[in-house]
Scaffold this motif. Structure first.
Motif, PDB file in Angstrom:
ATOM      1  N   ARG A  11       2.281  -0.309  -2.786  1.00 25.93           N
ATOM      2  CA  ARG A  11       2.812  -0.982  -1.594  1.00 25.93           C
ATOM      3  C   ARG A  11       1.727  -1.487  -0.662  1.00 25.93           C
ATOM      4  NH1 ARG A  11       5.111   3.133  -3.252  1.00 25.93           N
ATOM      5  NH2 ARG A  11       3.642   4.463  -2.141  1.00 25.93           N
ATOM      6  N   TRP A  12       0.459  -1.221  -0.949  1.00 22.69           N
ATOM      7  CA  TRP A  12      -0.611  -1.568  -0.023  1.00 22.69           C
ATOM      8  C   TRP A  12      -1.811  -2.074  -0.806  1.00 22.69           C
ATOM      9  CZ3 TRP A  12      -4.732   1.559  -1.307  1.00 22.69           C
ATOM     10  CH2 TRP A  12      -4.421   2.742  -1.965  1.00 22.69           C
ATOM     11  N   THR A  13      -2.597  -2.863  -0.131  1.00 24.32           N
ATOM     12  CA  THR A  13      -3.846  -3.342  -0.739  1.00 24.32           C
ATOM     13  C   THR A  13      -5.063  -2.734  -0.058  1.00 24.32           C
ATOM     14  OG1 THR A  13      -3.868  -5.283   0.702  1.00 24.32           O
ATOM     15  CG2 THR A  13      -2.817  -5.515  -1.464  1.00 24.32           C
ATOM     16  N   GLN A  14      -4.877  -2.139   1.101  1.00 19.10           N
ATOM     17  CA  GLN A  14      -5.952  -1.389   1.749  1.00 19.10           C
ATOM     18  C   GLN A  14      -5.343  -0.173   2.428  1.00 19.10           C
ATOM     19  OE1 GLN A  14      -7.920  -3.892   4.597  1.00 19.10           O
ATOM     20  NE2 GLN A  14      -6.187  -3.970   5.995  1.00 19.10           N
ATOM     21  N   MET A 124       5.709  11.145  11.523  1.00 17.95           N
ATOM     22  CA  MET A 124       4.923  10.238  12.354  1.00 17.95           C
ATOM     23  C   MET A 124       4.096   9.301  11.481  1.00 17.95           C
ATOM     24  SD  MET A 124       2.589  11.122  15.719  1.00 17.95           S
ATOM     25  CE  MET A 124       4.041  11.690  16.605  1.00 17.95           C
ATOM     26  N   GLY A 125       4.237   8.013  11.724  1.00 18.62           N
ATOM     27  CA  GLY A 125       3.431   6.996  11.066  1.00 18.62           C
ATOM     28  C   GLY A 125       2.588   6.252  12.083  1.00 18.62           C
ATOM     29  N   GLN A 126       2.076   5.093  11.667  1.00 18.46           N
ATOM     30  CA  GLN A 126       1.221   4.293  12.545  1.00 18.46           C
ATOM     31  C   GLN A 126       1.418   2.811  12.220  1.00 18.46           C
ATOM     32  OE1 GLN A 126      -0.850   5.367  15.022  1.00 18.46           O
ATOM     33  NE2 GLN A 126      -0.310   7.506  14.629  1.00 18.46           N
ATOM     34  N   TRP A 127       1.031   1.960  13.150  1.00 14.63           N
ATOM     35  CA  TRP A 127       0.865   0.543  12.846  1.00 14.63           C
ATOM     36  C   TRP A 127      -0.407   0.393  12.007  1.00 14.63           C
ATOM     37  CZ3 TRP A 127       4.156  -3.424  13.824  1.00 14.63           C
ATOM     38  CH2 TRP A 127       5.153  -3.224  14.769  1.00 14.63           C
ATOM     39  N   PHE A 128      -0.291  -0.288  10.864  1.00 14.58           N
ATOM     40  CA  PHE A 128      -1.465  -0.478  10.013  1.00 14.58           C
ATOM     41  C   PHE A 128      -1.280  -1.729   9.163  1.00 14.58           C
ATOM     42  CE2 PHE A 128      -3.904   0.240   6.078  1.00 14.58           C
ATOM     43  CZ  PHE A 128      -5.173   0.337   6.646  1.00 14.58           C
ATOM     44  N   ASP A 129      -2.382  -2.443   8.943  1.00 10.37           N
ATOM     45  CA  ASP A 129      -2.364  -3.672   8.142  1.00 10.37           C
ATOM     46  C   ASP A 129      -2.406  -3.307   6.655  1.00 10.37           C
ATOM     47  OD1 ASP A 129      -2.646  -6.159   7.019  1.00 10.37           O
ATOM     48  OD2 ASP A 129      -4.617  -6.570   7.906  1.00 10.37           O
ATOM     49  N   LEU A 130      -1.250  -3.081   6.067  1.00  6.82           N
ATOM     50  CA  LEU A 130      -1.167  -2.644   4.673  1.00  6.82           C
ATOM     51  C   LEU A 130      -1.660  -3.704   3.693  1.00  6.82           C
ATOM     52  CD1 LEU A 130       2.407  -1.023   4.746  1.00  6.82           C
ATOM     53  CD2 LEU A 130       0.233   0.205   4.623  1.00  6.82           C
ATOM     54  N   SER A 131      -1.402  -4.958   3.992  1.00  6.67           N
ATOM     55  CA  SER A 131      -1.672  -6.030   3.033  1.00  6.67           C
ATOM     56  C   SER A 131      -3.003  -6.721   3.242  1.00  6.67           C
ATOM     57  CB  SER A 131      -0.546  -7.064   3.095  1.00  6.67           C
ATOM     58  OG  SER A 131      -0.449  -7.610   4.405  1.00  6.67           O
ATOM     59  N   GLY A 132      -3.731  -6.355   4.310  1.00  6.95           N
ATOM     60  CA  GLY A 132      -5.024  -6.977   4.571  1.00  6.95           C
ATOM     61  C   GLY A 132      -4.930  -8.396   5.078  1.00  6.95           C
ATOM     62  N   LYS A 135      -1.989  -8.620   9.755  1.00  8.23           N
ATOM     63  CA  LYS A 135      -0.692  -8.396  10.398  1.00  8.23           C
ATOM     64  C   LYS A 135      -0.284  -6.935  10.197  1.00  8.23           C
ATOM     65  CE  LYS A 135       4.082 -10.047  10.563  1.00  8.23           C
ATOM     66  NZ  LYS A 135       5.072 -10.967   9.956  1.00  8.23           N
ATOM     67  N   PRO A 136      -0.420  -6.109  11.223  1.00  5.07           N
ATOM     68  CA  PRO A 136      -0.053  -4.698  11.079  1.00  5.07           C
ATOM     69  C   PRO A 136       1.447  -4.522  10.849  1.00  5.07           C
ATOM     70  CG  PRO A 136      -1.407  -5.042  13.036  1.00  5.07           C
ATOM     71  CD  PRO A 136      -0.979  -6.387  12.550  1.00  5.07           C
ATOM     72  N   GLU A 137       1.786  -3.440  10.152  1.00  2.20           N
ATOM     73  CA  GLU A 137       3.172  -3.061   9.922  1.00  2.20           C
ATOM     74  C   GLU A 137       3.344  -1.596  10.315  1.00  2.20           C
ATOM     75  OE1 GLU A 137       4.808  -4.365   6.021  1.00  2.20           O
ATOM     76  OE2 GLU A 137       2.737  -4.975   5.612  1.00  2.20           O
ATOM     77  N   MET A 138       4.584  -1.211  10.600  1.00  2.00           N
ATOM     78  CA  MET A 138       4.863   0.199  10.850  1.00  2.00           C
ATOM     79  C   MET A 138       4.917   0.910   9.507  1.00  2.00           C
ATOM     80  SD  MET A 138       7.588   0.298  14.009  1.00  2.00           S
ATOM     81  CE  MET A 138       8.832  -0.734  13.215  1.00  2.00           C
ATOM     82  N   ALA A 139       3.996   1.836   9.300  1.00  2.00           N
ATOM     83  CA  ALA A 139       3.820   2.436   7.980  1.00  2.00           C
ATOM     84  C   ALA A 139       3.712   3.948   8.093  1.00  2.00           C
ATOM     85  CB  ALA A 139       2.562   1.877   7.315  1.00  2.00           C
ATOM     86  N   PHE A 140       3.924   4.589   6.936  1.00  2.00           N
ATOM     87  CA  PHE A 140       3.840   6.029   6.815  1.00  2.00           C
ATOM     88  C   PHE A 140       2.927   6.379   5.646  1.00  2.00           C
ATOM     89  CE2 PHE A 140       7.687   5.070   9.054  1.00  2.00           C
ATOM     90  CZ  PHE A 140       7.769   6.052  10.036  1.00  2.00           C
TER      91      PHE A 140
END
Length: 356
Positions: A11-14, A124-132, A135-140
């Motif tokens: 689901r993520w690239t970074q 608890m998750g965080q905002w993080f740019d999963l796809s690089g 654009k941050p997303e709400m992620a766990f």
């Protein structure tokens, strides 16, 4: 699975700094519970010498009221109903005179993280740019997404009312507490007695302080261990008898400094499965001011739940066990602590048992 296939399906690239996402597989939902192997269970069993047990749970109506957290109400017990009548001390002879039975049956409305508890990795998750893409997303943990894998009645990725509500009931469809329950949560635990070393003065515990205590108490933590931190907060809460004095509690007791870089590195490197404390958050809150423009309000929760899959146990009853261990020159024991197997829940009460 080949690395190419895994890269295409994950689901993520970074992943965030210090994260172990993917290390236990692209779809892992257990995090460091994967380190609680049969060998670690045997390590815990080898610590059993007397057969004595300790209950590590506070009463589930402790701390009392809502002073510790205004969003968490104390449990409310009520009888189930038999028609229009309460089904408590109910004589079945009312319905069938020959019957001698007297029945009691009840229900409870319970905030799952009101008292002695586990946090799931969905807590608890965080905002993080999963796809690089910037654009941050709400992620766990492990790249699971809010609104897809962990959902609520309102999809906060959109303005309320701008998108149709999800047809699924709210909850953690990935990373829910039921995964932890099914793993059984049994293995070796290690006690670090902060109260015995520092007393009850308020103190932020970074790596230097933690190392000092561990050396003084001859504590060794190995990969796959669960670490318990006794501060004395449990004794204070019990002594307050359902009316916690928040000002006094906030002015006393040691707690981990989630922004201490040395402590964070130790958690990353140590291979600990869980951090457990007798206080309300494991870490000191509010945390020390951050040095970055955007930051986690709960830095230890960010590191443990979001990045590493390290579980947090809060408001445990540790003092009687800690005192016994100190009196007997020990700091290790067998811990058995599965949560409720409640699908989609993000936390759970727990009634842990320590066997020494």
């Amino acid at each position: 699975m080949s690395s190419d296939t895994e890269t295409r399906t994950r689901r993520w690239t970074q992943r965030p700094a210090d994260a172990n996402w993917g290390d236990f597989g692209p779809d892992d939902q257990l995090g460091r519970l994967n380190l609680l192997t049969p060998q670690k269970v045997l390590d815990g069993v080898r610590e059993v010498r007397t057969g004595r047990n300790f209950c590590l749970s506070l009463p589930l109506d402790c701390p009392g009221g809502t002073a510790l957290n205004p969003r968490r109400q104390p449990p409310h017990l009520a009888p189930t109903m038999r028609g229009d009548l309460p089904n408590m001390a109910y004589p079945l002879s009312r319905d069938n005179p020959p019957l001698l039975d007297v029945v009691c049956d009840d229900t409870v409305h319970l905030a799952l993280q009101y008292s002695t508890q586990w946090d799931s990795l969905a807590h608890m998750g965080q905002w993080f740019d999963l796809s690089g893409t910037g654009k941050p997303e709400m992620a766990f943990y492990n790249g699971y997404r809010a609104g897809e894998d962990v959902i609520g009645p309102v999809d906060y990725r959109h303005e309320p009312g701008s998108a149709p509500a999800t047809p699924r009931p709210p909850g953690a469809y990935r990373l829910g507490i039921e995964n932890m329950a099914a793993s059984n949560v049994q293995g070796r635990a290690v006690m670090i007695d902060l109260k015995r070393h520092f007393g009850i003065e308020k103190r932020a515990i970074g790596f230097a302080e933690l190392r000092e205590v561990m050396a003084a108490q001859q504590v060794v933590v190995e990969p796959g261990d669960m670490v318990c931190l006794r501060t004395g907060t449990d004794e204070a809460l019990l002594g307050m008898r359902g009316e916690p004095d928040i000002a006094w509690l906030g002015a006393h007791f040691a707690a981990l400094d989630g922004r201490d870089e040395g402590l964070r590195k130790w958690i990353v490197d140590s291979g600990v499965v869980a951090l457990i404390a007798d206080n309300a958050a494991v870490e000191m809150l509010p945390a020390r001011p951050a040095t970055t423009a955007s930051y986690a309000s709960h830095p230890l929760h960010d590191l443990c739940l979001f990045r590493l899959g390290v579980y947090l146990g809060e408001l445990w009853l540790l003092s009687p066990l800690a005192d016994w261990l100190a009196e007997n020159g020990r700091n290790r024991f067998l811990l058995t602590a599965p949560p409720l197997r409640l699908p989609r829940a993000v936390g759970s009460p727990v009634s842990p048992v320590a066997t020494v």
